[in-house]
Design a protein around this motif. Structure first.
Motif, PDB file in Angstrom:
ATOM      1  N   VAL A  35       0.832  -1.199   0.000  1.00 44.83           N
ATOM      2  CA  VAL A  35       0.000   0.000   0.000  1.00 44.83           C
ATOM      3  C   VAL A  35       0.871   1.255   0.000  1.00 44.83           C
ATOM      4  CG1 VAL A  35      -1.764   1.310   1.247  1.00 44.83           C
ATOM      5  CG2 VAL A  35      -1.837  -1.199   1.244  1.00 44.83           C
ATOM      6  N   GLY A  36       0.530   2.198  -0.847  1.00 40.51           N
ATOM      7  CA  GLY A  36       1.117   3.532  -0.823  1.00 40.51           C
ATOM      8  C   GLY A  36       0.021   4.540  -0.524  1.00 40.51           C
ATOM      9  N   THR A  75       0.300  12.676  -9.989  1.00 41.21           N
ATOM     10  CA  THR A  75       0.774  11.526 -10.761  1.00 41.21           C
ATOM     11  C   THR A  75       2.270  11.283 -10.566  1.00 41.21           C
ATOM     12  OG1 THR A  75       1.010  12.944 -12.728  1.00 41.21           O
ATOM     13  CG2 THR A  75      -1.056  11.712 -12.481  1.00 41.21           C
ATOM     14  N   SER A  76       3.053  12.354 -10.404  1.00 42.17           N
ATOM     15  CA  SER A  76       4.487  12.154 -10.180  1.00 42.17           C
ATOM     16  C   SER A  76       4.756  11.599  -8.788  1.00 42.17           C
ATOM     17  CB  SER A  76       5.252  13.465 -10.382  1.00 42.17           C
ATOM     18  OG  SER A  76       4.896  14.435  -9.414  1.00 42.17           O
ATOM     19  N   THR A  77       3.928  11.978  -7.811  1.00 43.43           N
ATOM     20  CA  THR A  77       4.078  11.442  -6.456  1.00 43.43           C
ATOM     21  C   THR A  77       3.744   9.951  -6.426  1.00 43.43           C
ATOM     22  OG1 THR A  77       3.566  13.595  -5.472  1.00 43.43           O
ATOM     23  CG2 THR A  77       3.319  11.662  -4.055  1.00 43.43           C
ATOM     24  N   THR A  78       2.712   9.556  -7.150  1.00 45.68           N
ATOM     25  CA  THR A  78       2.395   8.126  -7.218  1.00 45.68           C
ATOM     26  C   THR A  78       3.516   7.367  -7.924  1.00 45.68           C
ATOM     27  OG1 THR A  78       1.145   8.390  -9.284  1.00 45.68           O
ATOM     28  CG2 THR A  78      -0.084   8.562  -7.226  1.00 45.68           C
ATOM     29  N   ALA A  79       4.163   8.000  -8.901  1.00 42.68           N
ATOM     30  CA  ALA A  79       5.278   7.352  -9.598  1.00 42.68           C
ATOM     31  C   ALA A  79       6.454   7.140  -8.658  1.00 42.68           C
ATOM     32  CB  ALA A  79       5.703   8.200 -10.794  1.00 42.68           C
ATOM     33  N   LYS A  80       6.691   8.090  -7.761  1.00 38.26           N
ATOM     34  CA  LYS A  80       7.777   7.940  -6.782  1.00 38.26           C
ATOM     35  C   LYS A  80       7.481   6.798  -5.811  1.00 38.26           C
ATOM     36  CE  LYS A  80       9.054  12.825  -7.016  1.00 38.26           C
ATOM     37  NZ  LYS A  80       8.970  14.151  -6.343  1.00 38.26           N
ATOM     38  N   PRO A  87       3.377  -0.460  -5.403  1.00 40.25           N
ATOM     39  CA  PRO A  87       2.216  -0.779  -4.565  1.00 40.25           C
ATOM     40  C   PRO A  87       1.111  -1.447  -5.372  1.00 40.25           C
ATOM     41  CG  PRO A  87       2.204   1.543  -5.132  1.00 40.25           C
ATOM     42  CD  PRO A  87       3.466   0.971  -5.721  1.00 40.25           C
ATOM     43  N   ASP A  88       0.344  -2.270  -4.699  1.00 42.37           N
ATOM     44  CA  ASP A  88      -0.858  -2.841  -5.312  1.00 42.37           C
ATOM     45  C   ASP A  88      -2.026  -1.868  -5.222  1.00 42.37           C
ATOM     46  OD1 ASP A  88       0.180  -5.652  -5.771  1.00 42.37           O
ATOM     47  OD2 ASP A  88       0.426  -5.507  -3.595  1.00 42.37           O
ATOM     48  N   VAL A  89      -1.987  -1.066  -4.154  1.00 43.90           N
ATOM     49  CA  VAL A  89      -3.071  -0.120  -3.871  1.00 43.90           C
ATOM     50  C   VAL A  89      -2.463   1.227  -3.509  1.00 43.90           C
ATOM     51  CG1 VAL A  89      -5.036   0.419  -2.371  1.00 43.90           C
ATOM     52  CG2 VAL A  89      -4.565  -1.959  -2.999  1.00 43.90           C
ATOM     53  N   ILE A  90      -3.027   2.293  -4.057  1.00 44.12           N
ATOM     54  CA  ILE A  90      -2.691   3.645  -3.617  1.00 44.12           C
ATOM     55  C   ILE A  90      -3.938   4.269  -3.032  1.00 44.12           C
ATOM     56  CG2 ILE A  90      -2.191   5.991  -4.410  1.00 44.12           C
ATOM     57  CD1 ILE A  90      -0.072   4.863  -6.224  1.00 44.12           C
ATOM     58  N   LEU A  91      -3.815   4.754  -1.799  1.00 38.88           N
ATOM     59  CA  LEU A  91      -4.899   5.448  -1.112  1.00 38.88           C
ATOM     60  C   LEU A  91      -4.611   6.938  -1.133  1.00 38.88           C
ATOM     61  CD1 LEU A  91      -5.134   3.063   1.968  1.00 38.88           C
ATOM     62  CD2 LEU A  91      -6.630   3.059  -0.036  1.00 38.88           C
ATOM     63  N   ARG A 116      -2.445   2.634 -16.296  1.00 39.51           N
ATOM     64  CA  ARG A 116      -1.631   2.623 -15.086  1.00 39.51           C
ATOM     65  C   ARG A 116      -2.462   2.428 -13.821  1.00 39.51           C
ATOM     66  NH1 ARG A 116       2.054   7.831 -13.424  1.00 39.51           N
ATOM     67  NH2 ARG A 116       2.508   7.263 -11.273  1.00 39.51           N
ATOM     68  N   PHE A 117      -3.658   3.029 -13.811  1.00 32.87           N
ATOM     69  CA  PHE A 117      -4.506   2.986 -12.615  1.00 32.87           C
ATOM     70  C   PHE A 117      -5.844   2.313 -12.895  1.00 32.87           C
ATOM     71  CE2 PHE A 117      -2.002   6.963 -11.849  1.00 32.87           C
ATOM     72  CZ  PHE A 117      -1.267   6.494 -10.772  1.00 32.87           C
TER      73      PHE A 117
END
Length: 370
Positions: A35-36, A75-80, A87-91, A116-117
Motif C-alpha cells: 500500500v502507498g 501523478t508524479s508522487t504516485t510514480a515515486k 504498490p498494489d493499492v494507492i490510497l 496505469r490505474f
C-alpha cells in the motif's frame, strides 16, 4: 504489468479521512497487498502525513495546492511511490475543502492513465457534527452558505457516502443523517462506519472492490461560489520545537494546546472546521484534534510518553482571518508550554486563505457522454 488500484476517499475537513485511510491501509496489508498513501494540502507540514508515516506507511505528499490544481504532482508522487516498491493499492486523501474531484481527478486518471490505474468508486465521508447542521438548514450551521455549498457538492458527486463516527451516534441520529443525505444526494448509496472501531469496514471494502460505471457524477458547479467558500477559511500550518530541563507529558501538552484554542476560537465566534496537533519524539507520536466548535478536544492518538524534547506540528482550518488565527495559535502554544516550563521555538508558520481553484484538467459532462 497489472494496474495499481487507485482509491480516493474524500470528505469535509475533520470528517475522519486520515483515520479511515490508515484503517484501509492496514486492511489491505493484512491481505498481503503493498500500500502507498498520498496526502494533500494547501501548504507543507501536514499533520496527516506525519501521522501516517509514524505508523510505518509509505506516504507521498502533494503540497501547495489540491489534487485538482496540482494533478501532475499527484501523478508524479504516485510514480515515486512506485519506484520505492510497486504498490498494489494507492490510497489518496484530498484536501477537505475541495470538491469537483470526479471531473478534475477521477475522470482524468481514468482517461489519461487508464493503463496505469484501476480507479475505484469514489467515496465521500460525511462529517456528522457539521452535516446535521448544514443539511438541515440550521441558522447556526457554523459556516456561511458559500462554505456549506462545498460541503453539499462533495456529497452530490460521490459514488457512495460514508456516515462516520457511527459508534458515537444513536440509531435515531444515524437515521436522521441518512435521510438528510438522501434528500441532498438522491440515489447515492449510504453506508454507516466507524473509522475508529472498524464497524462497517467489511461492507466498505466490498464497495471499493466493485468495478463498473463509477466516477461519472460530474457536477454543475459555480466556481465563484466555490472559491469564495474556500476563501472564508483561515488556513494555518505551524511547526515548532519544544524543550525542557525536566520531562513533560507529551499528550497533555498537545491536548492543552487544542483545548486553549477551542476556548479562544469560541470566544471569537470562529467556527472550527478542523484543528490538529501532533507531537513526535524518538519513535513516539501523539495526536490531539478538534473537529467542530461544539465538540470537545480529544486525544485521538496517545504517545504515552514523557520527554524533554519534542517536535510539534499544528494544523488549523478555521472560519477566521488568517492573521488572527496565527495570533491565537501562537498564544495557545506559548501558554500551554509556559504552564509546563517548556521552551518553544517556532520554526515555520504558513497562514493564509486558499486561492481560487484552477484545475489542471476538467472533464465536462458532454465530454464524458450520457
Amino acid at each position: 504489468m497489472s494496474s495499481i488500484r487507485f482509491i480516493m476517499v474524500g470528505g469535509f475537513l475533520g470528517a475522519g479521512k486520515t483515520t479511515t485511510i490508515a484503517r484501509l491501509a492496514h486492511a489491505y496489508q493484512s491481505q498481503g497487498l503493498k500500500v502507498g498513501i498520498v496526502t494533500n494540502d494547501q501548504a507543507t507540514d501536514l499533520v496527516d502525513t506525519h501521522t501516517l508515516r509514524s505508523q510505518g506507511f509509505e506516504v507521498g505528499e502533494v503540497a501547495g495546492a489540491c489534487f485538482c490544481c496540482n494533478f501532475n504532482e499527484l501523478t508524479s508522487t504516485t510514480a515515486k511511490l512506485d519506484e520505492c516498491g510497486r504498490p498494489d493499492v494507492i490510497l489518496a486523501e484530498p484536501v477537505g475543502s475541495c470538491t469537483d474531484l470526479v471531473a478534475t481527478v477521477v475522470q482524468p486518471l481514468m482517461q489519461l492513465f487508464g493503463d496505469r490505474f484501476d480507479v475505484a468508486p469514489y467515496g465521500v465521508i460525511l462529517k456528522p457534527s457539521h452535516g446535521r447542521r448544514i443539511l438541515s438548514g440550521e441558522a447556526k450551521a457554523g459556516f456561511s452558505p458559500k462554505a456549506a455549498y462545498i460541503f453539499k457538492k462533495q456529497l452530490e458527486e460521490a459514488d457512495f457516502v460514508l456516515i462516520n463516527r457511527a459508534d458515537e451516534l444513536s440509531t435515531e441520529e444515524l437515521d436522521e443523517l441518512t435521510r438528510l443525505v438522501a434528500s441532498e444526494a438522491p440515489d447515492v448509496p449510504v453506508l454507516r462506519i466507524s473509522a475508529k472501531t472498524g464497524d462497517g469496514f467489511d461492507a466498505f471494502l466490498e464497495l471499493l472492490d466493485q468495478r463498473g460505471d463509477f466516477g461519472r457524477r460530474i457536477l454543475d458547479l459555480d466556481y465563484d461560489i466555490y472559491a469564495e467558500g474556500e476563501a472564508e477559511l483561515g488556513w494555518l500550518n505551524m511547526s515548532l520545537t519544544a524543550t525542557s530541563a525536566s520531562e513533560f507529558v507529551l499528550d497533555e501538552l498537545i491536548l492543552d494546546i487544542v483545548n486553549r484554542l477551542r476556548i479562544s476560537l469560541a470566544e471569537a465566534a470562529a467556527e472550527t472546521a478542523h484543528l490538529k496537533t501532533i507531537g513526535l519524539w524518538d519513535g513516539f507520536h501523539g495526536v490531539a484534534n478538534l473537529v467542530s466548535s461544539d465538540s470537545a478536544a480529544v486525544l485521538s492518538l496517545a504517545s504515552d510518553c514523557k520527554t524533554k524534547s519534542a517536535e510539534l506540528v499544528v494544523n488549523a482550518r478555521v472560519a477566521i482571518d488568517p492573521e488572527q488565527l496565527q495570533s491565537q495559535v501562537e498564544a495557545a502554544v506559548r501558554e500551554a508550554c509556559g504552564a509546563r516550563d517548556v521552551q518553544v521555538v517556532i520554526r515555520q508558520t504558513q497562514s493564509f486563505r486558499p486561492g481560487r481553484p484552477v484545475p489542471t484538467h476538467r472533464i465536462s459532462q458532454s465530454e464524458l457522454g450520457a
